[in-house]
Design an enzyme around this catalytic site. Structure first.
Site, PDB file in Angstrom:
ATOM      1  N   ASP A  27       0.864  -1.187   0.000  1.00 26.01           N
ATOM      2  CA  ASP A  27       0.000   0.000   0.000  1.00 26.01           C
ATOM      3  C   ASP A  27       0.896   1.231   0.000  1.00 26.01           C
ATOM      4  O   ASP A  27       2.088   1.149   0.316  1.00 26.01           O
ATOM      5  CB  ASP A  27      -0.909   0.004   1.245  1.00 26.01           C
ATOM      6  CG  ASP A  27      -1.835   1.223   1.274  1.00 26.01           C
ATOM      7  OD1 ASP A  27      -2.326   1.639   0.206  1.00 26.01           O
ATOM      8  OD2 ASP A  27      -2.043   1.802   2.354  1.00 26.01           O
ATOM      9  N   SER A  28       0.298   2.374  -0.324  1.00 26.00           N
ATOM     10  CA  SER A  28       1.043   3.628  -0.244  1.00 26.00           C
ATOM     11  C   SER A  28       1.541   3.864   1.184  1.00 26.00           C
ATOM     12  O   SER A  28       2.493   4.603   1.398  1.00 26.00           O
ATOM     13  CB  SER A  28       0.135   4.787  -0.638  1.00 26.00           C
ATOM     14  OG  SER A  28      -0.964   4.829   0.255  1.00 26.00           O
ATOM     15  N   CYS A  90      -4.314  -1.110  -2.194  1.00 24.58           N
ATOM     16  CA  CYS A  90      -4.475   0.339  -2.292  1.00 24.58           C
ATOM     17  C   CYS A  90      -5.455   0.610  -3.430  1.00 24.58           C
ATOM     18  O   CYS A  90      -5.185   0.246  -4.582  1.00 24.58           O
ATOM     19  CB  CYS A  90      -3.111   0.960  -2.590  1.00 24.58           C
ATOM     20  SG  CYS A  90      -3.149   2.744  -2.843  1.00 24.58           S
ATOM     21  N   GLU A 168      -1.774   7.880   8.742  1.00 29.37           N
ATOM     22  CA  GLU A 168      -0.299   7.750   8.671  1.00 29.37           C
ATOM     23  C   GLU A 168       0.363   8.287   9.950  1.00 29.37           C
ATOM     24  O   GLU A 168       1.464   7.872  10.299  1.00 29.37           O
ATOM     25  CB  GLU A 168       0.248   8.494   7.451  1.00 29.37           C
ATOM     26  CG  GLU A 168      -0.071   7.835   6.119  1.00 29.37           C
ATOM     27  CD  GLU A 168       0.630   6.495   5.911  1.00 29.37           C
ATOM     28  OE1 GLU A 168       1.861   6.429   6.056  1.00 29.37           O
ATOM     29  OE2 GLU A 168      -0.081   5.508   5.643  1.00 29.37           O
ATOM     30  N   CYS A 200     -11.056   3.391   0.513  1.00 28.43           N
ATOM     31  CA  CYS A 200      -9.614   3.552   0.687  1.00 28.43           C
ATOM     32  C   CYS A 200      -9.235   2.640   1.842  1.00 28.43           C
ATOM     33  O   CYS A 200      -9.950   2.609   2.861  1.00 28.43           O
ATOM     34  CB  CYS A 200      -9.310   5.012   1.026  1.00 28.43           C
ATOM     35  SG  CYS A 200      -7.619   5.286   1.605  1.00 28.43           S
ATOM     36  N   HIS A 202      -7.105   2.779   4.050  1.00 25.74           N
ATOM     37  CA  HIS A 202      -6.814   3.437   5.335  1.00 25.74           C
ATOM     38  C   HIS A 202      -8.086   3.605   6.181  1.00 25.74           C
ATOM     39  O   HIS A 202      -8.007   3.674   7.407  1.00 25.74           O
ATOM     40  CB  HIS A 202      -6.215   4.838   5.105  1.00 25.74           C
ATOM     41  CG  HIS A 202      -4.765   4.846   4.730  1.00 25.74           C
ATOM     42  ND1 HIS A 202      -4.312   4.428   3.507  1.00 25.74           N
ATOM     43  CD2 HIS A 202      -3.661   5.252   5.422  1.00 25.74           C
ATOM     44  CE1 HIS A 202      -2.989   4.583   3.459  1.00 25.74           C
ATOM     45  NE2 HIS A 202      -2.575   5.082   4.601  1.00 25.74           N
TER      46      HIS A 202
HETATM   47  N1  DGL Z   1      -4.779   3.151   1.084  1.00 27.92           N
HETATM   48  C1  DGL Z   1      -4.787   3.914  -0.126  1.00 27.92           C
HETATM   49  C2  DGL Z   1      -6.061   3.646  -0.905  1.00 27.92           C
HETATM   50  O1  DGL Z   1      -6.705   2.638  -0.660  1.00 27.92           O
HETATM   51  C3  DGL Z   1      -4.508   5.359   0.180  1.00 27.92           C
HETATM   52  C4  DGL Z   1      -4.069   6.130  -0.983  1.00 27.92           C
HETATM   53  C5  DGL Z   1      -3.240   7.329  -0.662  1.00 27.92           C
HETATM   54  O2  DGL Z   1      -2.084   7.147  -0.253  1.00 27.92           O
HETATM   55  O3  DGL Z   1      -3.732   8.454  -0.872  1.00 27.92           O
HETATM   56  O4  DGL Z   1      -6.436   4.374  -1.794  1.00 27.92           O
END
Ligand code: DGL
Length: 295
Positions: A27-28, A90, A168, A200, A202
């Protein structure tokens, strides 16, 4: 040597080795840990490698080429670490670059996408909210999902600016975060929504804060369990499922392109996983200059 040219015994040994290889999850940043949690529950015998590209999060504020460049570089890095399959945990990276990554990587891939289909099936008021990044919401892939599955359901699409950054920082409940969430959720409630798609990875970590605001007026749609089931199907199709083991599940191996302290904290507090995080540099075309400074 191709597996087909091996003797049956050697072929069994080769396929045992392949199925013991780890699954890569990426993931990011820390959001993919919500997917890792579901994968561990569904597939406890699988060894897992998790990469958080936290140095470059949030992807939702990046351009398309940057996201594709990082997704491909991290996928290739995980293949080089021996991953037998990859979960792009992600929505933003999936929406933007899954087709490219699928073309370039030799291992099976599972992506994630906002649960528009289950929301349209379950909403009684026929009004549903979607919280996702701006990149996900404007992607051709997401627009295609709406065209295919929204049917007579009205989707209120709200970019979740600031939410990824909060997670984060391991902020899943501060007063500022709640104010921000309220500003996104109250207009949905006012418009009659009864369902909210967490678009998302997160956002499932914000479920308690969301619940405090909306009570049971919104049904939350989180696709992490569906993703874990999809991974199970893909591993089975490719004969890559790890054999059941009597031993306790091995801890995931955690990597981060940042210092990893928040990853360690979130994994311990929300997933009850006490594991160290190794900081890694994963170079890519778009980050070459800053990576060489970090190395
Ligand atoms: N967890 C990522 C998603 O599902 C976050 C993306 C981001 O870093 O903006 O989109």
């Amino acid at each position: 040597m191709p597996a087909e040219s091996l003797s049956p015994n050697l072929r069994t040994i080769a396929s045992d080795a392949a199925s013991r290889a780890p699954v890569g999850i990426f993931d990011s940043g820390l959001g993919g840990l919500s997917v890792l949690r579901a994968v561990r529950a569904q597939l406890p015998d699988e060894a897992l490698l998790y990469v958080a590209d936290s140095r470059y999060a949030p992807y939702g504020e990046r351009d398309d080429d940057f996201i594709a460049d990082r997704t491909l570089a991290i996928g290739q890095w995980l293949v080089a670490q021996g991953a037998k399959a990859l979960v792009v945990a992600c929505n933003t990276a999936t929406a933007q670059s899954i087709a490219l990554v699928r073309e370039k990587l030799s291992i099976p891939l599972v992506g994630v996408e906002p649960g528009v289909k289950p929301a349209a099936l379950q909403s009684k008021t026929r009004v549903a909210g979607v919280l996702a990044t701006q990149v996900t919401l404007r992607s051709v892939r997401f627009q295609g999902l709406l065209e295919r599955y929204a049917a007579d359901c009205r989707f209120l699409c709200q970019p979740g600016h600031g939410l990824v950054q909060a997670v984060e920082r391991c902020d899943v409940g501060s007063a500022e975060l709640r104010t921000l969430l309220r500003s996104y959720l109250e207009p949905m409630l006012d418009a009659g929504a009864d369902t909210l798609v967490l678009g998302c990875t997160h956002y499932p970590f914000l479920d308690a804060a969301i619940r405090d605001i909306v009570g049971d007026r919104l049904m939350l749609i989180d696709t992490s369990v569906a993703i874990a089931r999809q991974l199970e199907r893909v591993l089975d199709q490719h004969g890559l499922r790890a054999a059941p083991s009597e031993d306790a599940a091995v801890l995931p191996r955690f990597y981060s392109t940042a210092d990893g302290s928040h990853q360690q904290q979130l994994a311990a507090s929300l997933l009850r996983i006490e594991a160290t995080v190794e900081q890694v540099v994963i170079p890519s075309r778009r980050t070459a200059a800053s990576d060489s400074q970090a190395a």
